[in-house]
Design an enzyme around this catalytic site. Structure first.
Site, PDB file in Angstrom:
ATOM      1  N   ASP A  30      45.854  17.051  77.976  1.00 33.41           N
ATOM      2  CA  ASP A  30      46.219  15.894  78.794  1.00 33.41           C
ATOM      3  C   ASP A  30      47.652  15.527  78.422  1.00 33.41           C
ATOM      4  OD1 ASP A  30      46.582  13.483  80.095  1.00 33.41           O
ATOM      5  OD2 ASP A  30      45.090  12.376  78.923  1.00 33.41           O
ATOM      6  N   LYS A  93      57.006  11.921  81.600  1.00 32.21           N
ATOM      7  CA  LYS A  93      56.138  12.402  82.686  1.00 32.21           C
ATOM      8  C   LYS A  93      56.546  11.777  84.018  1.00 32.21           C
ATOM      9  CE  LYS A  93      51.210  12.626  83.925  1.00 32.21           C
ATOM     10  NZ  LYS A  93      49.841  12.399  83.412  1.00 32.21           N
ATOM     11  N   GLU A 198      43.625  15.132  87.252  1.00 33.66           N
ATOM     12  CA  GLU A 198      43.043  14.285  86.212  1.00 33.66           C
ATOM     13  C   GLU A 198      41.685  13.695  86.615  1.00 33.66           C
ATOM     14  OE1 GLU A 198      46.195  11.576  85.365  1.00 33.66           O
ATOM     15  OE2 GLU A 198      47.390  13.067  84.311  1.00 33.66           O
ATOM     16  N   ASP A 223      42.093   5.086  87.145  1.00 25.57           N
ATOM     17  CA  ASP A 223      42.860   5.556  85.984  1.00 25.57           C
ATOM     18  C   ASP A 223      44.081   4.664  85.772  1.00 25.57           C
ATOM     19  OD1 ASP A 223      44.288   6.885  84.036  1.00 25.57           O
ATOM     20  OD2 ASP A 223      44.094   8.868  84.948  1.00 25.57           O
TER      21      ASP A 223
END
Length: 629
Positions: A30, A93, A198, A223
């Protein structure tokens, strides 16, 4: 028409394929905005791997470049967020696959310098080097540092080399962002077998989709991480996960909850936050407050002689507008999927920020059912990635993996670069299109050369064929809009088509899979790409810097010609000197030197470009017309 080979392999991986010469274990990673994790399946149980302390499985997604040249990652880098923010890169990211234009209005959120040159260029990050000259890094290179740290961690745990991985990305990541993630993995020495959404990984972590009773189930995955929020609606049919819709905000997460607390304290106490160090300090205190208030009723601390206080009720007031935005995204995701709340069978909570009690309450109220948060929200994505990796290793046969492409397919671009259009391990059939343009003025013909392989330079890959798109109307460089489409069918036949949109001119080629390469040759190409990843990345960065610099030099010459009537002699001379320094750097082998000279030229010419625009607008208002650009 000539026929060229292109191999396919079944996505269902046999045990002996999973343990081959490329690597012994497939792991799940992850790669998070705030924290990253690595996990693997041991004794049929997915386990996140801790560091040397044996406790903390989270690796802060932070990279620090020390003044002596050392590079620190994770917990070691975290203290420098406040003491050396210009050298400490976080939330990288958010920058993967992004151009300067994509970050409009958000660049001031970072303590480090994101170079702003051209809205269409991918971002670069400038870090002061030991010699005082800036060093330039792409988000791919920085992400690779984090992935290398995770690779070292899992290898220490297992006592053996690891070079195969599944890496997760948000469901909303586009092709450029997914390719950037693959490139980062390759640069870290990892063969990225899958890029997994994800929410799909989260569902697998909860065991949803691995049982017969899950057939025909619809799942909402909420999320809320440190830097991003997304909600995805998934449908599971016959072991296949389909993303029906996704919604969210790439600049909304736990960091924003922290910022709300910081802003409240600054306003309430009339604090002066005049340095990057103070800004970092109060942000860390706000993060502590948020975490403590998830289990306690109040929080008190000291900040440069001022007492800061916050209770849970006031925190909820501060958080409510942000959480309401996430609920609005949930509503939009349902509408996009053409579903109602009653159609949702499970609601899964992912991301450390879902620990905030108000978040759980609001999500429960919206969906009208209890949320599933029994797993550690920080670990759930990595655990799901490990389960997906276990499927790839052939240890779980009930989850279907469709046929895939064994090697990337792409075309040659300026400087001999390979631009992958269909990445390795893409499911087939698939269709992908990408837009290109010409590199010189008046260009009438464009050669499209198709390659197969994982190396950054086409000379190191396998050529499959080429054709020429001719009779392009002569236009200035950068104006033609040429779309290259790759269509790969289930029989392994690749059709490549190029079309210039303004004229409608098109040309295509069909490449058939009748002369396949052996598995040994394919494995050799993959090993080659991993062992040469760092060299390839440096070569690509140098070529890209040269391409960008040559484009700027061409634009500079045009600018001088078009604006000679009002430019002062000294300004022309100065521009000429900067351009000459850039041209000299282009002739060298140092991409940082090119970027530094490019930055200098752009900084000098920016105000002149604004003045030229103002003059053209004024001329147009007077009816004189606007000069050609």
């Amino acid at each position: 028409m000539a026929k060229f080979s292109i191999d396919l392999q079944a996505g269902k991986v046999k045990d002996d394929d999973a343990v081959g010469s490329v690597g012994q274990v497939i792991v799940g990673i992850d790669l998070g905005t705030t924290n990253s994790l690595v996990a693997h399946v041991s004794n049929n149980q997915a386990v996140a791997v801790a560091g040397k302390d044996g406790k903390n499985v989270l690796v802060p997604s932070i990279v620090h470049f020390a003044e002596n040249g050392d590079v620190l990652v994770g917990e070691e880098a975290k203290p420098f967020l406040t003491t050396a923010p210009e050298r400490t890169i976080y939330s990288v990211k958010r920058l993967l696959g992004k151009s300067y234009g994509d970050l409009a209005g958000a660049r001031n959120r970072f303590g480090y310098r994101v170079i702003d040159e051209d809205e269409d260029r991918l971002v670069k990050i400038a870090v002061p080097g030991p010699d005082g000259e800036d060093r330039y890094y792409s988000p791919i290179e920085l992400s690779a540092r984090i992935l290398k740290s995770l690779k070292t961690r899992i290898e220490t745990e297992l006592g053996s080399e690891v070079s195969r991985a599944v890496i997760t990305v948000p469901a909303y990541f586009n092709d450029a962002q997914r390719q950037a993630t693959r490139d980062a993995g390759k640069l870290a020495g990892l063969d990225v077998l899958r890029i997994v959404n994800e929410p799909t990984a989260s569902s697998l972590a909860y065991g949803i989709g691995l049982r017969d009773e899950d057939e025909g189930r619809t799942i909402a995955v909420y999320d809320l991480g440190g830097g991003t929020f997304d909600v995805s609606i998934l449908r599971i049919e016959q072991g296949i996960f389909e993303v029906l819709s996704t919604n969210g905000d790439t600049f909304l997460g736990g960091d924003d909850l922290d910022q709300a607390i910081s802003d409240h304290w600054i306003k309430e106490k009339q604090l002066t936050i005049d340095t990057a160090q103070k800004r970092g300090e109060i942000r860390l205190l706000a993060e502590r407050a948020k975490k403590q208030l998830s289990s306690q009723d109040s929080f008190t601390t000291e900040f440069h002689g001022t007492t800061l206080y916050l209770d849970r009720d006031l925190a909820n007031v501060l958080f409510t507008p942000l959480i309401k935005r996430t609920i609005a995204s949930c509503d939009r995701a349902l509408k996009d999927a053409e579903l109602t709340i009653q159609d949702i069978d499970h609601v899964i909570m992912v991301g450390g920020s879902t620990r905030v009690p108000l978040v759980q309450k609001e999500v429960t109220n919206f969906f009208g059912k209890e949320v599933n948060n029994t797993l550690d929200p920080d670990q759930v994505v990595a655990l799901g990635a490990a389960i997906q990796a276990d499927v790839l290793a052939g240890n779980q046969t009930d989850v279907l993996l469709l046929d895939i492409t064994p090697l990337s397919l792409g075309i040659e671009t300026v400087g001999g670069l390979m631009d992958p259009i269909i990445p390795r391990n893409s499911k087939v059939p698939t269709r992908v299109g990408r837009k290109y343009t010409t590199s010189v003025d008046g260009q009438k013909n464009l050669k499209v050369a198709v390659f197969q392989g994982e190396r950054d330079m086409v000379k190191d890959n396998r050529k499959l064929g080429e054709f020429v798109l001719s009779d392009i109307p002569p236009m200035p460089a950068g104006i033609p809009q040429i779309e290259i489409q790759f269509y790969l069918d289930a029989d392994g036949i690749l059709r490549v088509k190029a079309m210039e949109h303004r004229s409608g001119q098109s040309q295509s080629v069909t490449i058939k899979s009748q002369y396949g390469i052996s598995e040994e040759e394919m494995a050799e190409m993959l090993i080659d790409s991993l062992s040469n990843a760092e060299t390839d990345m440096k070569n690509r960065a140098l070529v890209e810097a040269r391409n960008e610099a040559n484009n700027v030099l061409l634009s500079t010459r045009k600018f001088l010609e078009q604006n000679a009537s009002w430019l002062e002699v000294q300004q022309v001379n100065d521009i000429g000197e900067y351009a000459e320094k850039l041209a000299q750097a282009v002739a060298g082998e140092d991409k940082d030197a090119i970027n530094n000279r490019l930055d200098e030229l752009n900084r000098f010419t920016e105000p002149l470009a604004h003045e030229a625009l103002d003059r053209n607008v004024a001329a147009a208002i007077k009816g004189d017309g606007i000069s050609a650009k």
